[in-house]
Scaffold this motif. Sequence first.
Motif, PDB file in Angstrom:
ATOM      1  N   VAL A  90      -2.706   3.562  -4.270  1.00 54.15           N
ATOM      2  CA  VAL A  90      -3.711   3.069  -3.328  1.00 54.15           C
ATOM      3  C   VAL A  90      -3.098   2.909  -1.941  1.00 54.15           C
ATOM      4  N   ALA A  91      -1.894   2.353  -1.884  1.00 52.89           N
ATOM      5  CA  ALA A  91      -1.227   2.169  -0.590  1.00 52.89           C
ATOM      6  C   ALA A  91      -1.101   3.498   0.138  1.00 52.89           C
ATOM      7  N   GLU A 103      -9.221  -1.258   0.314  1.00 54.27           N
ATOM      8  CA  GLU A 103      -8.134  -2.153   0.711  1.00 54.27           C
ATOM      9  C   GLU A 103      -8.460  -3.601   0.343  1.00 54.27           C
ATOM     10  N   GLN A 104      -9.714  -3.999   0.517  1.00 58.29           N
ATOM     11  CA  GLN A 104     -10.098  -5.365   0.159  1.00 58.29           C
ATOM     12  C   GLN A 104      -9.980  -5.590  -1.343  1.00 58.29           C
ATOM     13  N   ALA A 154       5.444  -0.828  -5.592  1.00 59.27           N
ATOM     14  CA  ALA A 154       4.084  -1.025  -5.090  1.00 59.27           C
ATOM     15  C   ALA A 154       4.079  -1.972  -3.900  1.00 59.27           C
ATOM     16  N   ALA A 155       4.881  -3.031  -3.988  1.00 63.34           N
ATOM     17  CA  ALA A 155       4.928  -4.030  -2.917  1.00 63.34           C
ATOM     18  C   ALA A 155       5.421  -3.415  -1.613  1.00 63.34           C
ATOM     19  N   VAL A 156       6.471  -2.610  -1.704  1.00 64.93           N
ATOM     20  CA  VAL A 156       7.012  -1.959  -0.506  1.00 64.93           C
ATOM     21  C   VAL A 156       6.000  -0.971   0.057  1.00 64.93           C
ATOM     22  N   ALA A 157       5.392  -0.174  -0.810  1.00 66.75           N
ATOM     23  CA  ALA A 157       4.420   0.819  -0.354  1.00 66.75           C
ATOM     24  C   ALA A 157       3.241   0.147   0.346  1.00 66.75           C
ATOM     25  N   TYR A 158       2.752  -0.952  -0.223  1.00 64.63           N
ATOM     26  CA  TYR A 158       1.588  -1.626   0.361  1.00 64.63           C
ATOM     27  C   TYR A 158       1.949  -2.276   1.696  1.00 64.63           C
ATOM     28  N   VAL A 422      -0.810  10.055  -9.433  1.00 68.94           N
ATOM     29  CA  VAL A 422      -1.527   9.607  -8.230  1.00 68.94           C
ATOM     30  C   VAL A 422      -0.538   9.254  -7.126  1.00 68.94           C
ATOM     31  N   ARG A 423       0.473   8.465  -7.451  1.00 67.03           N
ATOM     32  CA  ARG A 423       1.405   8.044  -6.395  1.00 67.03           C
ATOM     33  C   ARG A 423       2.253   9.213  -5.902  1.00 67.03           C
TER      34      ARG A 423
END
Length: 646
Positions: A90-91, A103-104, A154-158, A422-423
């Motif tokens: 998603v990011a 995003e929300q 995921a945290a870094v990408a977002y 996906v990523r």
Amino acid sequence: MNIGTDGGKEMSKEIALQQIRIKDPFWSGMQEKITDTVIPFQERVLNDKEEGVEKSHALDNFRIAAGLMEGEFYGMVFQDSDVAKWLEGVAYSLVIKPDAALEQRADDIIDIIAKAQQPDGYLNTFFTIKEPEHRWQNLLECHELYCAGHMMEAAVAYYEATGKDKLLGVMERMAQHIMNRFGEDKIPGIPGHQEVEIGLMRMYHATGKEAYKDMARYFLEERGKNPNFFKEETERRGWTHFGNMIPDDTKYNQSHATIYEQDEAVGHSVRAVYMYTAMADLAAEDHDEKLFAACRRLWENMTQKKMFITGGIGSTVEGEAFTKEYELPNDMNYAETCASIGLVFFARNMLKTEKNGRYADVMERALYNGIISGMQLDGKRFFYVNPLEVNPGVSGEIFGYKHVIPERPGWYACACCPPNLVRMVTSLGKYAWDEDETAVYSHLFLGQEAALGKADIRVESAYPWEGSVTYHVSAKIDELFTLAIHIPAYVKDLRVTVNGEAFDTAGEIRDGYLYISRKWGSDDQVELHFPLPVRKIYASTHVREDVGCVALMRGPVVYCFEGADNGANLQALAVKKELDAKALVCTEGRLSGLTLLDVAGIRLVPSEELYTEEPPKEETVTLRAIPYFAWGNRGLNQMRVWMHEK
């Protein structure tokens, strides 16, 4: 090899995804399919709102752990990682195609994840909901570090995509929890499934905090120091999760020797390439020649003796693992989608240290073949296993072949591959470039707009269907620098012009890269043209399954033959030794827009008797080949990559 040092040697600079806009006839449509179809589909799956697929419950697990709903944990012990990989995808998708509503929804999910985090920083829904008394007791089987690594990614990408650091803060607290527990003079530990090492390195790159890199090095270097670590852990705890893990099989998770002593790709293939990915990243960051030498040995063994022509790795369903050198069966292989994705991660990190076309060639091979074959053309069904031969009635049914499913399912109970794909596709721009003090390196022929440090570069590409690529360079600096373009190893007749004038490539192609050094202007053009003939590929005679057979490639694309085009009994077909093949563009049906091949061949007419002294009669036929990544899109079908040659 040129390993950079702080003493002045050249060092590559990380290219942010925001610097790249893919505008490519091949990949843009695939990225659009991911953003518009696959990500919403997978969101529905993770919320148990998609009919007719395996239940996920992954998001409800977080809601239960957060105290927002009642219920029991459901799914695999590593179910959290499906959410992490989806969030990472998603990011990247928000960079490709901003979507305030998506995003929300992602922000709302991150809020739930934050609420599920325990006061000491621990985050894992299985142990929070189901077995809190067993936290950190079963590193072999229970994937706590694996899930943490994926959520770190995921945290870094977002954070990089949106600037929002809530999930990054969650994972910094989880990282601190891990560092408080494991390490020198603390509790010894290594992950049963490598991944946290990648996550920690990404946290380091994002924050600059050396402690994360040091922790990644600890987990890497601790591995194999005590080959009996997991056996001792199992005996100490006295219980198992899966019940079928064999602690004595230390090669399964690469804990049989230290990373510096390993020189053969062994064991579970995804575990292996995730470990190699972190090793290569750490070697590049610390300019560690010893570690890079270990990476290179493993790379050579894997890609020269254990890799399928499609960029698939992992020969057997037994342990989803590598087996013996040159043991590369076609009809009962594994070649997990995740493993090919991990191979691209590894290749990309090797390029950080050594600009050598052998890494870019393999990266390209996996991207155009063994990865995207994992998704149906409509984006709604997925392969875990990517065989090179399928025979309905045998594949998916008979013992030894049951894992070779001849049609893509919608989802899996163990669903690591779909969100991984996906990523991968949404982050494609990250794999296209490197830049150091003197040069800009183009690794892939992607149509795109790239805002780099030395120049804005717009690439027009007809690849992979045509050998035509143009680089429009608009310099940002008033001094000489080099544009280094990867030239795939198969290219034999390269024609290059710079601003319309022929460029002599003699001596300018080194280790698979074309080097053009000049003082660039505001609109310089580099044009590359090369033919894309159909090529016959032969495997080493050490690969017993492929002796007497040939595979076909055109450009980076591997081709296969399906029963839908060629009738029954593909094993009775042969490609003529004198290759006569014509490329044509499909204009209708599910393969519309793809380049197909018509190939002169022979059909052996079967005898009515099981055994006979009469050789089979031969008929001259025209065979049809399609890109391997597109197989399995037209119903139940026989398929072969390697064909007899006659």
